[in-house]
Design a protein around this motif. Structure first.
Motif, PDB file in Angstrom:
ATOM      1  N   GLY A 142       0.703  -1.201  -0.092  1.00  0.00           N
ATOM      2  CA  GLY A 142       0.007  -0.102  -0.009  1.00  0.00           C
ATOM      3  C   GLY A 142       0.690   1.134   0.015  1.00  0.00           C
ATOM      4  O   GLY A 142       2.165   1.088   0.376  1.00  0.00           O
ATOM      5  N   VAL A 143       0.233   2.235  -0.376  1.00  0.00           N
ATOM      6  CA  VAL A 143       1.036   3.590  -0.410  1.00  0.00           C
ATOM      7  C   VAL A 143       0.358   4.776   0.568  1.00  0.00           C
ATOM      8  O   VAL A 143      -0.948   4.678   0.472  1.00  0.00           O
ATOM      9  CB  VAL A 143       0.954   4.293  -1.722  1.00  0.00           C
ATOM     10  CG1 VAL A 143       1.767   5.600  -1.927  1.00  0.00           C
ATOM     11  CG2 VAL A 143       1.750   3.346  -2.649  1.00  0.00           C
ATOM     12  N   ALA A 144       0.983   5.155   1.560  1.00  0.00           N
ATOM     13  CA  ALA A 144       0.219   6.065   2.284  1.00  0.00           C
ATOM     14  C   ALA A 144      -0.231   7.258   1.830  1.00  0.00           C
ATOM     15  O   ALA A 144       0.593   7.632   0.904  1.00  0.00           O
ATOM     16  CB  ALA A 144       1.352   6.367   3.562  1.00  0.00           C
ATOM     17  N   PRO A 145      -1.262   7.827   2.233  1.00  0.00           N
ATOM     18  CA  PRO A 145      -1.842   9.256   1.580  1.00  0.00           C
ATOM     19  C   PRO A 145      -0.802  10.283   1.585  1.00  0.00           C
ATOM     20  O   PRO A 145      -0.049  10.171   2.448  1.00  0.00           O
ATOM     21  CB  PRO A 145      -3.071   9.482   2.269  1.00  0.00           C
ATOM     22  CG  PRO A 145      -3.627   8.078   2.673  1.00  0.00           C
ATOM     23  CD  PRO A 145      -2.152   7.466   3.072  1.00  0.00           C
ATOM     24  N   PRO A 146      -0.722  11.103   0.683  1.00  0.00           N
ATOM     25  CA  PRO A 146       0.271  12.305   0.568  1.00  0.00           C
ATOM     26  C   PRO A 146       0.334  13.116   2.113  1.00  0.00           C
ATOM     27  O   PRO A 146       1.328  13.358   2.440  1.00  0.00           O
ATOM     28  CB  PRO A 146       0.106  13.196  -0.465  1.00  0.00           C
ATOM     29  CG  PRO A 146      -0.484  12.069  -1.504  1.00  0.00           C
ATOM     30  CD  PRO A 146      -1.448  11.031  -0.477  1.00  0.00           C
TER      31      PRO A 146
END
Length: 208
Positions: free
Chosen positions: A95-99
């Motif tokens: 997953g990619v953490a929100p900016p």
């Protein structure tokens, strides 16, 4: 909280700042290390602890979490891209953490002010001891290559202050494989833009 794998309990500890060194001088701000290295790191905060293997290059960091609860998971911190990847190979996912969550980490790092106090040998390593204030209040010991050997004091995450100890051992300055800082191929992506995921990731990073 039941939706989070147990290893996520420890991830908020992993985002504590790593600061660079300098000759004894007046107060200064945060500076990251300028060399590539790997090390074994132990993080203790409150009554919890997590061991990990660290790979670092300027602008990038990989944290391979150790222990049964970690489930073989890793974090890839791409400061150069302003992205944080949570890699879960046993689940075949990442997953990619929100900016905006990553931006909160940068705010913690920018808060730090260091003041050199003297020289000290820690675990057989010659270091400079710094007093640090900001969202970490305590001391940091840096070796001659600007790598932290010990961080000790009280850290603030999500408005909560807790006693914190971070130690790095078996430090080896060496070139790191660039592939360590990329998401492995073949993993499915979890969409963390969903508000539920965003809330969970924010809890991971900031302990709330």
């Amino acid at each position: 909280m039941s939706r989070l794998p147990l290893f996520l309990t420890f991830l908020s500890l992993l985002f504590l700042p790593v600061c660079g060194g300098a000759p004894l001088a007046a107060e200064r701000g945060y500076e990251p290390p300028r060399v590539e290295y790997r090390a074994e790191r132990l993080v203790q905060r409150g009554g919890r602890q997590q061991a990990m293997r660290v790979h670092y290059v300027p602008g990038k960091e990989r944290l391979d979490l150790l222990g049964t609860a970690a489930a073989g998971n890793s974090l890839i911190l791409r400061h150069d891209l302003r992205q944080t990847f949570v890699v879960m190979p046993r689940l075949g996912a990442y997953g990619v953490a929100p900016p905006d969550v990553g931006a909160e980490l940068d705010q913690i790092l920018r808060s730090l002010r260091l003041t050199a106090e003297g020289r000290e040998v820690v675990e057989g390593v010659a270091t400079t001891r710094y007093r640090v204030r900001g969202r970490l209040e305590g001391r940091i010991w840096l070796d001659s290559r600007d790598i932290p050997v010990r961080i000790q004091g009280r850290s603030e995450i999500g408005g909560e202050w807790q006693e914190t100890l971070i130690e790095q051992r078996a430090i080896e300055v060496a070139r790191q494989d660039p592939s360590l800082f990329e998401v492995p191929p073949g993993l499915g992506r979890i969409d963390m833009r969903d508000p539920v995921w965003a809330a969970l990731v924010r809890q991971v990073i900031n302990g709330r």
